[in-house]
Motif scaffolding. Structure first.
Motif, mmCIF file in Angstrom:
data_model
loop_
_atom_site.group_PDB
_atom_site.id
_atom_site.type_symbol
_atom_site.label_atom_id
_atom_site.label_comp_id
_atom_site.label_asym_id
_atom_site.label_seq_id
_atom_site.Cartn_x
_atom_site.Cartn_y
_atom_site.Cartn_z
ATOM 1 N N ALA A 75 0.854 -1.195 0.000
ATOM 2 C CA ALA A 75 0.000 0.000 0.000
ATOM 3 C C ALA A 75 0.884 1.237 0.000
ATOM 4 O O ALA A 75 1.841 1.317 0.756
ATOM 5 C CB ALA A 75 -0.907 0.005 1.227
ATOM 6 N N ILE A 76 0.598 2.170 -0.874
ATOM 7 C CA ILE A 76 1.392 3.402 -0.979
ATOM 8 C C ILE A 76 0.452 4.601 -0.870
ATOM 9 O O ILE A 76 -0.601 4.628 -1.499
ATOM 10 C CB ILE A 76 2.160 3.441 -2.321
ATOM 11 C CG1 ILE A 76 3.229 2.346 -2.318
ATOM 12 C CG2 ILE A 76 2.781 4.818 -2.570
ATOM 13 C CD1 ILE A 76 3.981 2.197 -3.616
ATOM 14 N N THR A 77 0.859 5.569 -0.052
ATOM 15 C CA THR A 77 0.037 6.765 0.136
ATOM 16 C C THR A 77 0.750 7.980 -0.432
ATOM 17 O O THR A 77 1.955 8.120 -0.245
ATOM 18 C CB THR A 77 -0.241 6.986 1.636
ATOM 19 O OG1 THR A 77 -0.912 5.839 2.135
ATOM 20 C CG2 THR A 77 -1.127 8.201 1.854
ATOM 21 N N GLY A 79 0.158 12.455 -1.322
ATOM 22 C CA GLY A 79 -0.620 13.599 -0.878
ATOM 23 C C GLY A 79 -0.396 13.861 0.596
ATOM 24 O O GLY A 79 0.111 12.997 1.329
ATOM 25 N N THR A 80 -0.732 15.080 1.023
ATOM 26 C CA THR A 80 -0.744 15.404 2.454
ATOM 27 C C THR A 80 -2.121 15.993 2.714
ATOM 28 O O THR A 80 -2.787 16.449 1.800
ATOM 29 C CB THR A 80 0.315 16.461 2.810
ATOM 30 O OG1 THR A 80 0.148 17.570 1.939
ATOM 31 C CG2 THR A 80 1.720 15.917 2.688
ATOM 32 N N GLY A 81 -2.531 16.020 3.936
ATOM 33 C CA GLY A 81 -3.894 16.484 4.188
ATOM 34 C C GLY A 81 -4.833 15.474 3.576
ATOM 35 O O GLY A 81 -4.979 14.375 4.086
ATOM 36 N N LYS A 82 -5.424 15.803 2.446
ATOM 37 C CA LYS A 82 -6.170 14.780 1.700
ATOM 38 C C LYS A 82 -5.154 13.858 1.048
ATOM 39 O O LYS A 82 -4.271 14.318 0.321
ATOM 40 C CB LYS A 82 -7.040 15.430 0.635
ATOM 41 C CG LYS A 82 -8.377 15.887 1.173
ATOM 42 C CD LYS A 82 -9.332 16.293 0.069
ATOM 43 C CE LYS A 82 -10.580 16.901 0.690
ATOM 44 N NZ LYS A 82 -11.208 17.864 -0.210
ATOM 45 N N THR A 85 -4.503 6.488 -0.954
ATOM 46 C CA THR A 85 -3.758 5.256 -0.693
ATOM 47 C C THR A 85 -4.122 4.249 -1.766
ATOM 48 O O THR A 85 -5.294 4.031 -2.052
ATOM 49 C CB THR A 85 -4.072 4.699 0.702
ATOM 50 O OG1 THR A 85 -3.690 5.666 1.665
ATOM 51 C CG2 THR A 85 -3.308 3.411 0.964
ATOM 52 N N PHE A 101 -8.681 -0.575 -0.393
ATOM 53 C CA PHE A 101 -8.268 0.683 -1.029
ATOM 54 C C PHE A 101 -8.822 0.869 -2.451
ATOM 55 O O PHE A 101 -8.126 0.630 -3.441
ATOM 56 C CB PHE A 101 -6.737 0.810 -1.045
ATOM 57 C CG PHE A 101 -6.126 0.716 0.314
ATOM 58 C CD1 PHE A 101 -6.440 1.657 1.284
ATOM 59 C CD2 PHE A 101 -5.277 -0.331 0.652
ATOM 60 C CE1 PHE A 101 -5.905 1.564 2.559
ATOM 61 C CE2 PHE A 101 -4.736 -0.426 1.919
ATOM 62 C CZ PHE A 101 -5.050 0.522 2.868
ATOM 63 N N ARG A 190 3.846 16.058 -1.197
ATOM 64 C CA ARG A 190 4.104 14.638 -1.439
ATOM 65 C C ARG A 190 3.307 14.098 -2.633
ATOM 66 O O ARG A 190 2.520 13.150 -2.522
ATOM 67 C CB ARG A 190 3.755 13.823 -0.208
ATOM 68 C CG ARG A 190 4.741 12.712 0.042
ATOM 69 C CD ARG A 190 4.445 12.037 1.370
ATOM 70 N NE ARG A 190 4.228 10.604 1.188
ATOM 71 C CZ ARG A 190 5.177 9.743 0.879
ATOM 72 N NH1 ARG A 190 6.408 10.145 0.694
ATOM 73 N NH2 ARG A 190 4.898 8.470 0.727
ATOM 74 N N GLU A 240 8.803 3.172 -2.476
ATOM 75 C CA GLU A 240 7.423 3.468 -2.855
ATOM 76 C C GLU A 240 7.340 3.674 -4.361
ATOM 77 O O GLU A 240 7.549 4.787 -4.866
ATOM 78 C CB GLU A 240 6.926 4.678 -2.087
ATOM 79 C CG GLU A 240 6.901 4.350 -0.592
ATOM 80 C CD GLU A 240 6.169 5.398 0.206
ATOM 81 O OE1 GLU A 240 5.203 5.033 0.892
ATOM 82 O OE2 GLU A 240 6.550 6.573 0.114
#
Lengths: 475, 417
Positions: A75-77, A79-82, A85, A101, A190, A240
């Motif tokens: 699993a890779i995420t 963005g920050t805030g919103k 994943t 996901f 990000r 990632e």
């Protein structure tokens, strides 16, 4: 290759139990560690709900559990805030274990647009919503493409997009200088970098490391190159990585479906670590095919996106923002990613709308969530005071429940009886969904209530009641 | 939950809330007092590093190599070469082949026949296994007008009252492989037309087209039995597909006479069950007592996109996998009533300008439903909208041709579109 890791269906509760603190403290909400272990292997709980194991003295056990339960697709995420994943898949087929996901859908913005166009498009992307069974479906990501190849222009486009939305971003260019210009602006968000290729991997790897961002390895049409790229990026210390095996419309569609399937099979069935990564699908690619009208391109993009979602895409980049292209993707994603073991259902029983009197209508529906929420919203928007009896249909829609005999005369009679509706209304007329019209005769016999056949779609309830309620007593 | 005075309760209360906060949504905790010597929170966020909104991510500032912790001197100078050898996944069994329709020399009057089934692997997963038969498309004809979305009706105005003309249009204009005649008129709740009248409609259709024909009943287990028996006899040797026999027929004791009539006159049977593999297997077992297994097709129920398509998708994936693994009761070719897509209101309702005209939304609904079940292994599709039909034909032929994707750089990245 290392010894094959156990699949999620092969892990027994004992495997998990052995590594838990085994104090039966109950802090996780279930009475003992064995029950908790069972919930974990069924995907109903995550190990972090066991608060004691987060203590540093259980560090090793925690690490072993994390390793044991890690999905074969990472699993890779981003963005920050919103955030978005992607990946995190355990299995090939969804009946084996619920898909995790739901794939985010990204819509593109290109740097050849002027400021006004960009603002309008981002506004449309973030504003696209559809109310569906009590939830709001929406779009998730903005993909900024460099069409001009001009780094400065790309930077200012990224800046503008970033100011307009807090959605996660994908920065798209094959030119590392262009990507760097985007990262200088939005690196702290990000974003996902698209993409490292055979030609630019060294510079792109450098950017991914410097800015701490996940990166797509792109090798359209070449799975061997794709594995080589992943191996190379990993040896640069990058973990990632997202896979782009290429999306081709036209003659390459078979190859595309095959590549996606081969990658996911290699990860889930053969434990291939290099392919144990999320897959990017790019239905937007159909726009570069043969000369077609806009509507033809949208049409092709719509069905290509749905095919790829069904065939393991973990993230999609699309171009069309038309409701009829995007809506089926959002709805199919919602369905595909529900738990196949649990129909999306609501509790059966009686619901009251408005302030119904003794002559208020009584309606019947199924306990499939979509059916219920649809009927509910239609009753509310028609401002009807009435009673709605929700029959237990195993979470199936009226049509499927009638066909499968989950909705039948006896069930309706029982539901009417158990609801106590007899005490609430003075009449004995009940409105059956139009799709269950077939059950009218038997239901009258089984329940003693007179049947009025309702519309085939609940949007017609208001009209029916205006014209035919109260029923004439001779009928 | 969460009202125990001890720390674990508080942690449970805070844990999801903090995770929520980190995912960018705002939460407000009211009336919460913290009086703790030490509070350690570990927040799992999908295996990714945690970032607080507004704060720079640890690795995002252009950092010296030492700060990133990555030693670039160890990086490869050339692309490392890996190989990829997909592990073949042979399946021990195969799906039965069933031929529908019979030509003159086979005892019928069809100009051509179609064969469905024969699969040896899940579709389009293994380029080494060629699909034996392409998916078959049967287009619907109804003998009785019923409420239909405008997008469907618009191309039917000329033929809507004439099943034979409708059937001819399906074949000649839209290239249908087969035609389904839905005998809605026989429904006791509609016209209660007699089996003889229904048989005459079927006769007209058989004369109008030379493709194999599917006979659709009205869903009433007793009436359908009478109708099917009448038609089976009238169309002796035509190898029709009777759509459908059900567990209701078994209960109404009409399954046996229908199956025997179909067998005697050389037809095929579609066994219909509602989204449940055990009932599908049970109905097949009942049929085997009176009817040859190699002339049975299965309908496991098709639900519209948005109304539970995922259940249909998964049940077909499971059935196909089980059949290929050796479950003989699930080795029947399957059909999908893809036209059911139109029961979803998203397919036909005006949802406002943002969601486009139902003239596209309707047919894309039918298309996506069909393609999804094609990927799950369905062999035969009952369809209606010409655009959905042509797309299905086009996409399935591309998938079957198996063209390899040519290695190339992704051109969408910098395309002006």
């Amino acid at each position: 290759m290392a010894e094959k890791k156990k699949g999620i269906r092969e892990i027994s509760p004992i495997d998990v139990y052995k590594l838990l603190p085994r104090t039966n403290c109950g802090e996780c909400g279930v009475p003992n560690c064995m029950a908790f272990a069972t919930r974990v292997v069924n995907g109903e709980a995550v190990i972090d709900e066991c608060t004691p194991i987060l203590d540093s003295k259980h560090k090793d056990a925690y690490a072993q559990l994390a390793e044991l339960l890690a999905p074969p697709v990472k699993a890779i995420t981003f963005g920050t805030g919103k955030t978005a994943t992607i990946g995190g898949k355990y299995v090939l087929q969804r009946h084996e274990f619920t898909y995790q996901f739901p794939p985010p859908i990204a819509i593109d913005v290109s740097d050849d647009m002027d400021e006004k166009e960009i603002k309008a498009r981002v506004h449309d992307i973030t504003g696209f919503t559809y109310g569906y069974i009590g939830r709001t479906l929406s779009l998730d990501v903005v993909a900024v493409r460099s069409v001009t190849g001009d780094a400065e222009r790309f930077g200012s486009t990224v800046k503008l997009v970033a100011e307009c939305t807090d959605l996660p971003l994908i920065l798209c260019s094959h030119n590392p200088d262009v990507i760097k210009a985007g990262l200088d602006i939005a690196g702290n968000r990000r974003p996902l970098i698209y993409a490292a290729t055979r030609n630019n991997w060294k510079e792109m790897a450098d950017l991914a490391v410097r800015y701490g961002c996940p990166i797509v390895a792109a090798a359209p049409g070449d799975l061997t190159l794709l594995r080589s790229l992943v191996k190379t990026l990993e040896s640069c210390g990058i973990t990632e990585i997202v896979l782009d095996p290429g999306t081709f419309g036209d003659e390459g569609l078979a190859g595309t479906v095959y590549s996606f399937t081969a990658i996911r099979k290699a990860a889930c069935k053969d434990g291939d670590p290099l392919f144990g990564l999320p897959i990017l699908g790019t239905p937007i690619a159909v726009w570069t095919g043969q000369e077609l009208s806009e509507d033809q391109n949208r049409w092709q993009e719509a069905y290509t996106a749905s095919i790829l979602m069904t065939r393991y895409a973990d993230l999609l980049i699309m171009h069309s923002l038309e409701g009829w292209t995007v809506l089926p993707q959002l709805i199919w994603r919602f369905g595909l990613y529900t738990d196949p073991r649990k129909p999306v259902s609501v509790d059966p029983g009686m619901r009251t709308f408005g302030s119904p009197g003794p002559d208020a209508p009584v309606l019947i529906t199924s306990n499939y969530a979509l059916t219920f929420f649809t009927v509910e919203s239609d009753i509310k928007s028609a401002k009807i005071d009435c009673y709605l009896i929700v029959v237990e249909t195993g979470g199936l829609s009226v049509e499927a429940a009638v066909a499968g005999r989950y909705l039948n005369a006896e069930k309706i009679a029982d539901a009417l009886h158990e609801s106590g509706i007899k005490e609430k209304v003075s009449h004995r007329h009940v409105i059956l969904p139009g799709l269950a019209a077939r059950l009218s005769g038997e239901t009258e016999e089984a329940s003693g209530w007179r049947i009025m056949v309702g519309p085939r779609d609940s949007s017609g309830i208001g009209k029916l009641l205006r014209e035919h309620w109260p029923p004439r007593e001779d009928s | 939950m969460g009202d125990e005075p001890d720390i674990s309760g508080l942690l449970r209360l805070l844990g999801p809330g903090i995770a929520e906060l980190l995912s960018g949504r705002e939460i407000i905790l009211e009336n919460v007092e913290l009086d703790l010597a030490e509070l350690e929170l570990t927040i799992p966020v999908g295996g990714a590093p945690i970032c607080l909104p507004g704060l720079p991510f640890a690795g995002t500032q252009p950092a010296a190599d030492s700060a990133s912790g990555i030693d670039r001197s160890q990086w490869p100078t050339e692309l490392l070469q890996e190989s990829f050898t997909p592990v073949p996944e042979p399946y021990p069994a195969r799906i039965r082949e069933v031929t529908l329709g019979a030509t003159k020399c086979e005892g019928g009057s069809r100009g051509k026949t179609v064969t469905v089934g024969g699969a040896r692997s899940p579709p389009f997963t293994d380029p080494g296994v060629k699909q034996v038969h392409p998916p078959v498309i049967a287009m619907d004809v109804f003998d009785t007008p019923f409420p239909m979305p405008r997008a469907l009706k618009s191309h039917l105005t000329e033929v809507i009252d004439d099943p034979a003309a409708w059937a001819r249009m399906n074949v000649e204009k839209y290239g249908a492989d087969m035609v389904t005649v839905h005998l809605l008129s026989t429904d006791p709740l509609i016209n209660d037309a007699s089996p003889k009248e229904a048989a005459r409609t079927v006769e007209d259709v058989l004369q109008a087209v030379d493709v194999p024909v599917i006979i659709g009943g009205c869903g009433d287990p007793k009436k359908d039995a009478q109708t099917f028996i009448e038609i089976a006899e009238m169309a002796d040797g035509e190898r029709l597909l009777l759509n459908s026999v059900t567990s209701d027929m078994a209960d109404a004791k009409t399954l046996e006479p229908v199956a025997k009539a179909a067998d005697k006159h050389g037809h095929c049977i579609l066994a219909f069950t509602g989204l449940d593999l055990n009932s599908a297997k049970e109905l097949n077992r009942r049929l085997y007592q009176f009817f040859p297994a190699d002339r049975i097709l299965n309908d496991l129920t098709t639900v519209a996109l948005g109304y539970g398509l995922e259940y249909s998708f998964t049940i077909h994936e499971r059935a196909r996998t089980a059949g290929l693994m050796g479950d003989t009761e699930l080795q029947h070719p399957t059909i999908s009533a893809a036209t059911n897509a139109w029961s979803a209101r998203e397919a036909w309702m005006d949802l406002g300008p943002k969601f486009g005209s139902p003239d596209f939304r309707g047919p894309i609904w039918e298309t996506i439903g069909s393609l999804t079940l094609l990927l799950a292994g369905v062999d035969l599709f009952l369809m209606m909208h010409p655009l959905a039909v042509s797309t299905m034909r086009d996409v399935s032929s591309r998938l079957i041709a198996g063209g390899a994707a040519k290695a190339a750089e992704a051109s969408w990245v910098n395309a002006r579109i």
